[in-house]
Design a protein around this motif. Structure first.
Motif: not given
Length: 387
Positions: A178-200
């Motif tokens: 996780r790359e964000v916290n509560l109360g943080q101002y998030l710019n458009a396009g700023a990274a939040i986290t990554t997501l990888e599929a686990v089905d192969g």
């Protein structure tokens, strides 16, 4: 007279000493000549016969694991984070809420737009009734209908803006850090986290251009990670690059590992073995039998026992009574390796006895005594323990 007797006695003593020493030296010289004729003592070695085996044809390569589906989660619009619905490394399903941005202004605008639309609905209905009675002109009806459609569209716009401030998982998988916290101002396009599929997972690897004709989609692929046998897996080739890389002359190949919850993770380095449909007969020896040198690879082949010496009742034997044999150095042409074995393309025939332990101390036609009380247990698929 006494001096003469003393001198004669001294000469006799000296002569006796000279005779004894001469006899000892003569005996030692005779032993040296006998040892020179006999040659060096035999070396103790272990041997196994070269075997004919059926090996499946395969192509070897190294590859990199890639995700079947992997994205970086980011927000489309800026805002302040008011809710985080995940933890680092968590498994999520498609549609799960990950992050929610502050949307109070948009919700207030939505409430105002809903009031405006309700008024537009009432006005449009009244205008339709008057128009049906012939009291209201058609132009007023068109204006009211347009106002209703505009109010409805404005509600849809605000709902879409609110939905964009709720960031959801696009598919099921495992989240990254996780790359964000509560109360943080998030710019458009700023990274939040990554997501990888686990089905192969995909495994991308390259092979030389001359092996392109042996490749086809659907071929089975074995995957292994050095030092981690628990990660071994299998897959199938699903795609082959139609062109050859002009700088490396290699062909890019992609294999799919369809194992659910596979232990292979994106970015891993793996060894790849493409299993071809044909099989072939090879003569193989354990790799410990091969002596590598700058002038070529060789093995020591055990020949028949030495010829008996003249006057002897049988062939010479070692200290333990085993017959002394000769080790002949044979240069070989090696092929591919498989487990603890290596294929010998030329130089050794199936059934010939080769030295697998002690070859480093031998020379051509060296006398040896075979001791196979402890022989290396060579395997095609060894599974050594990681200590």
């Amino acid at each position: 007279m006494r001096y003469v007797i003393a001198i004669i006695g001294l000469l006799l003593v000296i002569g006796g000493l000279v005779f004894v020493k001469g006899s000892q030296i003569s005996m030692l010289m005779g032993m040296g000549e006998a040892m020179e004729q006999a040659g060096p003592p035999p070396e103790a070695v272990s041997t196994v016969p070269a075997t004919a085996q059926t090996w499946e044809a395969s192509l070897q390569a190294v590859g990199t694991v890639a995700s079947v589906r992997g994205v970086q989660i980011s927000g489309e619009v800026p805002g302040v984070v008011v809710r985080i619905g995940f933890e680092s490394g968590a498994l999520v399903e498609a549609g799960d809420v990950l992050v929610e941005l502050d949307s109070r202004v948009e919700r207030a605008q939505l409430a105002a737009s809903q009031v405006t639309r309700d008024l537009a609905v009432t006005t449009a209905r009244r205008t339709r009734e008057l128009d049906a009675a012939g009291v209201e002109p058609q132009a007023q009806l068109d204006i009211d209908e347009s106002a209703l459609r505009q109010a409805t569209a404005q509600i849809e716009v605000l709902r879409a803006q609110i939905a964009r401030k709720v960031i959801r998982a696009p598919f099921a998988g495992r989240l990254g850090i996780r790359e964000v916290n509560l109360g943080q101002y998030l710019n458009a396009g700023a990274a939040i986290t990554t997501l990888e599929a686990v089905d192969g997972a995909y495994v991308d690897f390259e092979l030389p251009q001359h092996q392109r004709r042996d490749l086809a989609t659907g071929l089975r692929v074995r995957l292994s990670v050095e030092g981690a046998p628990e990660l071994d897996d299998e897959g199938t080739i699903v795609a082959i690059e139609p062109s050859v890389d002009p700088s490396t002359r290699m062909v890019l190949v992609r294999a799919l590992v369809a194992t659910p919850q596979s232990a292979l993770e994106p970015g891993m380095f793996v060894r790849v073995e493409v299993v071809l449909p044909e099989q072939r007969q090879v003569v193989s020896v354990p790799m410990t039998a091969v002596v590598h040198a700058s002038y070529g690879d060789s093995v020591f082949v055990i020949d028949a026992p030495q010829e008996p010496q003249p006057g002897a009742t049988g062939p010479p034997t070692g200290p333990d009574g085993a017959p002394i044999k000769l080790a002949r150095q044979q240069f070989v042409q090696l092929g591919e390796r498989r487990g603890d074995f290596v294929a010998v393309l030329d130089g050794v025939l199936a059934g010939e006895e080769v030295v697998v332990a002690g070859a480093f101390k031998l020379r051509n036609n060296a006398p040896v005594v075979v001791n196979n009380t402890e022989v290396l247990d060579a395997k095609l698929e060894p599974t050594p323990q990681n200590r």
